[in-house]
Design a protein around this motif. Structure first.
Motif, short mmCIF file in Angstrom:
data_model
loop_
_atom_site.label_atom_id
_atom_site.label_comp_id
_atom_site.label_asym_id
_atom_site.label_seq_id
_atom_site.Cartn_x
_atom_site.Cartn_y
_atom_site.Cartn_z
N UNK A 65 0.84 -1.21 0.00
CA UNK A 65 0.00 0.00 0.00
C UNK A 65 0.87 1.25 0.00
N UNK A 66 1.94 1.24 0.79
CA UNK A 66 2.86 2.38 0.84
C UNK A 66 3.50 2.60 -0.52
N UNK A 67 3.99 1.51 -1.14
CA UNK A 67 4.64 1.60 -2.44
C UNK A 67 3.67 2.14 -3.49
N UNK A 68 2.46 1.59 -3.50
CA UNK A 68 1.46 2.01 -4.49
C UNK A 68 1.14 3.50 -4.33
N UNK A 69 0.99 3.95 -3.12
CA UNK A 69 0.68 5.36 -2.87
C UNK A 69 1.83 6.28 -3.28
N UNK B 285 0.53 -4.02 -7.11
CA UNK B 285 1.58 -3.15 -7.63
C UNK B 285 1.48 -3.00 -9.14
N UNK B 286 1.22 -4.09 -9.84
CA UNK B 286 1.27 -4.08 -11.31
C UNK B 286 0.06 -3.44 -11.96
N UNK B 287 -0.98 -3.14 -11.19
CA UNK B 287 -2.18 -2.53 -11.75
C UNK B 287 -1.83 -1.23 -12.48
N UNK B 288 -2.21 -1.14 -13.75
CA UNK B 288 -1.97 0.02 -14.62
C UNK B 288 -0.50 0.20 -15.00
N UNK B 289 0.32 -0.81 -14.77
CA UNK B 289 1.73 -0.76 -15.14
C UNK B 289 2.07 -1.89 -16.11
N UNK B 290 3.20 -1.72 -16.79
CA UNK B 290 3.73 -2.80 -17.61
C UNK B 290 4.65 -3.67 -16.77
N UNK B 291 4.55 -4.97 -16.92
CA UNK B 291 5.51 -5.92 -16.36
C UNK B 291 6.49 -6.23 -17.49
N UNK B 292 7.74 -5.79 -17.33
CA UNK B 292 8.72 -5.92 -18.41
C UNK B 292 8.90 -7.36 -18.86
N UNK B 293 8.86 -8.29 -17.90
CA UNK B 293 9.02 -9.70 -18.26
C UNK B 293 7.87 -10.18 -19.14
N UNK B 294 6.65 -9.84 -18.77
CA UNK B 294 5.51 -10.27 -19.58
C UNK B 294 5.50 -9.60 -20.94
N UNK B 295 6.04 -8.38 -21.01
CA UNK B 295 6.07 -7.67 -22.28
C UNK B 295 7.05 -8.31 -23.27
N UNK B 296 8.23 -8.72 -22.76
CA UNK B 296 9.28 -9.17 -23.68
C UNK B 296 9.99 -10.46 -23.24
#
Length: 371
Positions: free
Chosen positions: A278-282, A309-320
């Motif tokens: 929660x702290x990281x997300x905020x 954490x990954x909500x609305x973000x790209x996960x670099x591993x899943x991308x490439x």
């Protein structure tokens, strides 16, 4: 027992096993929506999701030949785990080799839990460590920004040499080190570091008040030509089951030491990590600049922490990336606990994990570009 009776008992046994696996699988499907502190069994089912997925799939094949209608119902329930499956597997199987020469406009980031630069093994090896080998690995990647967890920096050079000075010599003059802990009256400090070839114009830290096996959050605003990006390095609470370190257990043929308190350790780790997420997300939401998050989440991509954490973000591993993306070298092939996330203003161009065994984690190298 007659053959007919044996067949009947086999069918009943398979049905009971199927019901148990399906129930656990459905619990795991709730992971993105239920915090571990609300109902711990859901989190544990999420931890077991890779194994449950395989078991469920095998049961589907069995019932396809034994009872087709039941197999159809099971197939529909199986689809409920699609979100977890897609978070677990990288699909870029034919992406080709990682190109060491960066494209124009690309930013290369290296994320690595460096295990204190192997300094823990120096005494046992008669003064020899893999420290300089690890430095060579870092230098070979030609990254623009380094995000390093479990970073070790001595302030007494009698026995250990400065890692910050060594990395400065290797092309990283802009440095921020967040010492989350220290020993021997402050002579040796541990924590996280962000180092850059580009100027760091601002920085801050967020300390976790609780958590023995977490280091907090460090961020730095990096000036890349005429653009500013915000880079985060984080290390959330790890499980650390048993008294010994993972490496020690591995070298002693799986001796897990005292496991009596492992259940409570799991519960405590989930509780702490839930607060830290929660702290990281905020903190990330506050950033006025495009963000790159690098660090050790301490949990799998089938976990509540990951989805938070990954909500609305790209996960670099899943991308490439491709396959399971194991980043922790021991215990199980499904342990992807280290991540590089970017917001949607970045395009992920390449992902690579050098196969080096100097730390208990593998490094991750990612090329990104602002759209």
């Amino acid at each position: 027992m007659m053959p007919k009776d044996r067949f009947k008992w086999l069918k009943i046994t398979m049905l009971v096993i199927t019901i148990g696996v399906v129930l656990l699988y459905l619990l795991a499907c709730l992971v993105p929506f239920v915090a571990p502190t609300t109902f711990l069994p859901i989190a544990l089912a999420g931890l077991a999701f890779p194994g449950l997925f395989v078991l469920y799939f095998l049961l589907l094949i069995y019932w396809f030949f034994k009872k087709r209608k039941l197999a159809i119902v099971l197939s529909l329930l199986f689809l409920l785990g699609t979100q977890q499956f897609l978070a677990m597997i990288g699909m870029r199987f034919f992406a080709g080799e990682f190109e060491m020469v960066k494209k124009e406009g690309s930013i290369r980031v290296l994320n690595w839990n460096v295990f204190r630069w192997d300094e823990q093994n120096k005494k046992a090896r008669g003064g020899i460590t893999n420290r300089l080998n690890m430095m060579d690995v870092v230098q070979m990647q030609e990254a623009d920004v380094l995000c390093l967890q479990e970073f070790f920096e001595p302030y007494d050079y009698t026995y250990f040499e400065s890692n910050l000075k060594e990395l400065e010599k290797r092309g990283y003059p802009y440095q921020r080190f967040f010492a989350s802990s220290s020993v021997v009256n402050g002579k040796y400090k541990y924590g996280m570091a962000i180092l850059s070839r580009y100027p760091i114009v601002a920085t801050d830290t967020i300390d976790f008040e609780k958590g023995v096996h977490s280091e907090g959050i460090l961020w730095a605003d990096v000036q890349v030509n005429d653009k500013t990006i915000r880079v985060y390095s984080f290390h959330l609470e790890s499980f650390r089951l048993g008294k010994q370190s993972i490496i020690a257990r591995n070298e002693q043929a799986g001796n897990w030491g005292n496991t009596r308190n492992n259940a409570s350790k799991l519960k405590n780790a989930y509780a702490l990590r839930g607060q830290q997420v929660e702290i990281l997300k905020n903190e990330v939401a506050k950033s006025p600049f495009p963000v790159i998050l690098c660090g050790n989440l301490g949990d799998l991509p089938t976990s509540y922490s990951y989805f938070k954490v990954s909500n609305k973000l790209n996960d670099a591993f899943l991308e490439k990336g491709s396959g399971l993306g194991r980043s922790f070298r021991f215990v199980a092939p499904t342990l992807r606990v280290d991540y590089v996330f970017t917001d949607k203003r970045f395009a992920v161009e390449q992902f690579y994990m050098p196969d080096v065994n100097y730390s208990d984690h593998y490094p991750q190298v990612v090329d990104v570009k602002l759209k």
